[in-house]
Design an enzyme around this catalytic site. Structure first.
Site, PDB file in Angstrom:
ATOM      1  N   LYS A 119       7.616  19.284 -11.863  1.00 13.28           N
ATOM      2  CA  LYS A 119       7.030  18.249 -12.758  1.00 13.28           C
ATOM      3  C   LYS A 119       5.982  17.785 -12.722  1.00 13.28           C
ATOM      4  O   LYS A 119       5.139  17.793 -13.747  1.00 13.28           O
ATOM      5  CB  LYS A 119       7.995  17.082 -12.553  1.00 13.28           C
ATOM      6  CG  LYS A 119       9.584  17.286 -13.000  1.00 13.28           C
ATOM      7  CD  LYS A 119      10.048  15.965 -13.311  1.00 13.28           C
ATOM      8  CE  LYS A 119      11.553  16.439 -14.015  1.00 13.28           C
ATOM      9  NZ  LYS A 119      12.531  15.168 -13.869  1.00 13.28           N
ATOM     10  N   LYS A 209      15.531  26.238 -17.633  1.00 12.94           N
ATOM     11  CA  LYS A 209      16.716  25.061 -17.671  1.00 12.94           C
ATOM     12  C   LYS A 209      16.366  24.380 -18.997  1.00 12.94           C
ATOM     13  O   LYS A 209      15.623  23.863 -19.266  1.00 12.94           O
ATOM     14  CB  LYS A 209      16.749  24.068 -16.346  1.00 12.94           C
ATOM     15  CG  LYS A 209      17.423  23.228 -16.394  1.00 12.94           C
ATOM     16  CD  LYS A 209      17.211  22.339 -15.210  1.00 12.94           C
ATOM     17  CE  LYS A 209      16.243  21.386 -15.486  1.00 12.94           C
ATOM     18  NZ  LYS A 209      16.567  19.986 -15.554  1.00 12.94           N
ATOM     19  N   LYS A 212      15.998  17.537 -21.024  1.00 13.46           N
ATOM     20  CA  LYS A 212      15.965  16.682 -22.184  1.00 13.46           C
ATOM     21  C   LYS A 212      14.449  15.916 -22.515  1.00 13.46           C
ATOM     22  O   LYS A 212      14.194  15.399 -23.608  1.00 13.46           O
ATOM     23  CB  LYS A 212      16.896  15.164 -21.939  1.00 13.46           C
ATOM     24  CG  LYS A 212      16.696  14.444 -20.677  1.00 13.46           C
ATOM     25  CD  LYS A 212      17.417  13.127 -20.604  1.00 13.46           C
ATOM     26  CE  LYS A 212      18.179  13.055 -19.407  1.00 13.46           C
ATOM     27  NZ  LYS A 212      17.706  12.838 -18.182  1.00 13.46           N
TER      28      LYS A 212
HETATM   29  P1  TYM Z   1      18.704  13.665 -14.992  1.00 14.94           P
HETATM   30  O1  TYM Z   1      18.664  12.203 -15.865  1.00 14.94           O
HETATM   31  O2  TYM Z   1      17.460  14.451 -14.923  1.00 14.94           O
HETATM   32  O3  TYM Z   1      19.816  14.625 -15.381  1.00 14.94           O
HETATM   33  C1  TYM Z   1      21.165  14.087 -15.221  1.00 14.94           C
HETATM   34  C2  TYM Z   1      22.121  14.978 -15.011  1.00 14.94           C
HETATM   35  O4  TYM Z   1      22.324  16.225 -15.494  1.00 14.94           O
HETATM   36  C3  TYM Z   1      21.996  17.362 -14.927  1.00 14.94           C
HETATM   37  N1  TYM Z   1      21.450  18.331 -15.761  1.00 14.94           N
HETATM   38  C4  TYM Z   1      21.934  19.742 -16.082  1.00 14.94           C
HETATM   39  N2  TYM Z   1      22.908  20.211 -15.691  1.00 14.94           N
HETATM   40  C5  TYM Z   1      23.271  21.509 -16.012  1.00 14.94           C
HETATM   41  N3  TYM Z   1      22.296  22.170 -16.624  1.00 14.94           N
HETATM   42  C6  TYM Z   1      21.217  21.636 -17.213  1.00 14.94           C
HETATM   43  N4  TYM Z   1      20.323  22.165 -18.215  1.00 14.94           N
HETATM   44  C7  TYM Z   1      20.997  20.401 -16.911  1.00 14.94           C
HETATM   45  N5  TYM Z   1      19.794  19.313 -16.857  1.00 14.94           N
HETATM   46  C8  TYM Z   1      20.036  18.469 -16.361  1.00 14.94           C
HETATM   47  C9  TYM Z   1      21.247  16.983 -13.728  1.00 14.94           C
HETATM   48  O5  TYM Z   1      21.238  17.994 -12.596  1.00 14.94           O
HETATM   49  C10 TYM Z   1      21.816  15.577 -13.249  1.00 14.94           C
HETATM   50  O6  TYM Z   1      23.001  15.645 -12.600  1.00 14.94           O
HETATM   51  N6  TYM Z   1      17.738  12.030 -10.333  1.00 14.94           N
HETATM   52  C11 TYM Z   1      18.852  12.322 -11.368  1.00 14.94           C
HETATM   53  C12 TYM Z   1      19.616  11.102 -11.631  1.00 14.94           C
HETATM   54  C13 TYM Z   1      20.012  10.269 -10.712  1.00 14.94           C
HETATM   55  C14 TYM Z   1      21.133  10.554  -9.906  1.00 14.94           C
HETATM   56  C15 TYM Z   1      21.298   9.514  -9.041  1.00 14.94           C
HETATM   57  C16 TYM Z   1      22.229  11.371  -9.816  1.00 14.94           C
HETATM   58  C17 TYM Z   1      19.426   9.092 -10.107  1.00 14.94           C
HETATM   59  N7  TYM Z   1      20.129   8.690  -9.107  1.00 14.94           N
HETATM   60  C18 TYM Z   1      22.443   9.409  -8.030  1.00 14.94           C
HETATM   61  C19 TYM Z   1      23.396  11.495  -9.022  1.00 14.94           C
HETATM   62  C20 TYM Z   1      23.231  10.370  -8.032  1.00 14.94           C
HETATM   63  C21 TYM Z   1      18.181  12.938 -12.598  1.00 14.94           C
HETATM   64  O7  TYM Z   1      17.127  12.757 -12.984  1.00 14.94           O
HETATM   65  O8  TYM Z   1      18.877  13.281 -13.400  1.00 14.94           O
END
Ligand code: TYM
Length: 350
Positions: A119, A209, A212
């Site tokens: 990033k 990947k 969003k």
């Molecule tokens: P974030 O908001 O980027 O993404 C949310 C969740 O979606 C999953 N994800 C995917 N899974 C499969 N294929 C994809 N292309 C794909 N893109 C995104 C991410 O792996 C994630 O599970 N840091 C985290 C949010 C967070 C969190 C937490 C998660 C904050 N605190 C505590 C679990 C526990 C994040 O940025 O996810």
């Protein structure tokens, strides 16, 4: 005995996309629907994480409520006291624990996080914040405050989950049993019935990947996309010139990604779906099958979304936040005592 906790969160930095849905939402909502008697389910909105990369802050409030409503639309039961839906920043213990954990986290170990490297590589120097660097620590606090054992996430979060385990073990070794250590990633996959971490790929560039925060949005299916637009995106997905449907992510990443998506939409193992269409030579026909299924999924989800009003969602958020402040507050106090910020427990009675 309290029930083991299953927990996950999705940032509210943009509309959610199907990778988020399959990687994190669906596994936890499935558990919430079927196992809430045996587990506590925490689904939260990591609003503090939402601006680790630049966003339009005037839209954040609306996005947070929209996402909470989407969780309900996707089937998260709101009338069950074992299921919690809350906003991270409404539980201040998240920020406080983060600071404490920060002081036990190495600069080197954060520098090695591949997501930070990816990033920050895309941002100009002035846009790379300390928050982006530090965010795995906040994520660890999110998990450890509730003694969570199971954390469904996509593949890209594996390293952060490993870090949550590392810091929990480090603190426990130093200060005694402070935290429940989340299960190792492999055990997590077994628990959620996945063979491996999930990574839905971009439709235009299937070696990358689906994300969003992708600028063009052409290879990304958002949960709020018009169903017909989403179907068009599938019809124009990049494939290959082999003219044979096969599940082979290394050599046929586009087709394999569509097979993954189709299997998830149908709730079937990918091997089963792949063998059903194996060798099909007209990619257009195959894409049409996936596009129709996607269209139907989005129509149903969006219809369900319209049945929820904001007042119902806000009432659930507020009730969960009251309960979570109590749970998280108790963990924070345990840690504050251990590190010397509060008097030890035996002084309570004095
Ligand atoms: P974030 O908001 O980027 O993404 C949310 C969740 O979606 C999953 N994800 C995917 N899974 C499969 N294929 C994809 N292309 C794909 N893109 C995104 C991410 O792996 C994630 O599970 N840091 C985290 C949010 C967070 C969190 C937490 C998660 C904050 N605190 C505590 C679990 C526990 C994040 O940025 O996810």
């Amino acid at each position: 005995m309290t029930n083991p906790v299953i927990l996950t969160g999705l940032r509210a930095n943009n509309d959610l996309q199907i990778g988020n849905y399959f990687g994190a939402m669906l596994p936890i909502i499935d558990m919430a629907k079927s196992r809430s008697h045996d587990y506590q389910v925490n689904m939260f909105i990591p609003d503090l994480h939402s601006f680790t990369t630049p966003i339009d802050h005037s839209e954040l409030q609306a996005q947070i409520l929209h996402n909470a409503r989407l969780y309900a639309a996707a089937g998260l039961p709101l009338d069950d006291d074992n299921i919690h839906l809350y906003r991270q920043s409404y539980v201040p213990a998240h920020s406080e624990l983060t600071w404490i954990l920060d002081c036990f986290t190495g600069f080197g170990e954060m520098s090695r996080m591949t997501q930070f490297k990816d990033k920050s590589g895309k941002l100009g120097d002035s846009q790379i914040s300390v928050g982006l660097f530090n965010y795995p620590v906040l994520m660890a606090a999110d998990i450890l405050l509730y003694d969570a054992k199971y954390v469904p996430v996509g593949d890209d979060q594996t390293q952060h989950l490993e870090f949550a385990r590392d810091i929990a073990e480090r603190m426990n070794n130093r200060f005694g049993e402070l935290f429940v250590v989340p299960e190792p990633v492999k055990a997590q996959h077994e628990f959620f019935g996945k063979e491996q971490g999930l990574r839905i790929m971009d439709l235009v560039n299937p070696t990358k990947k689906m994300s969003k925060s992708d600028e063009t949005g052409k290879g990304v299916i958002f949960l709020g996309d018009e169903p017909a637009t989403a179907a068009k995106k599938i019809m124009s997905a990049t494939t290959d010139d082999k003219a044979s449907v096969n599940y082979n992510p290394a050599e046929q990443p586009g087709i394999s990604n569509l097979l993954d998506i189709l299997a998830l939409l149908r709730g079937k193992p990918v091997a089963e779906v792949a063998s059903q269409y194996a060798g099909m030579d007209r990619y257009g026909d195959f894409k049409k099958i996936v596009a129709d299924e996607m269209q139907k999924f989005l129509i149903d989800l969006q219809k369900s979304y319209d049945t929820y009003d904001s007042a119902t969602i806000v009432a659930k958020l507020e009730a969960s936040e009251r309960a979570m402040n109590e749970q998280a507050g108790a963990t924070l106090l345990r840690v504050q005592r251990a590190v010397g910020l509060r008097p030890p427990k035996e002084y309570d009675e004095i």
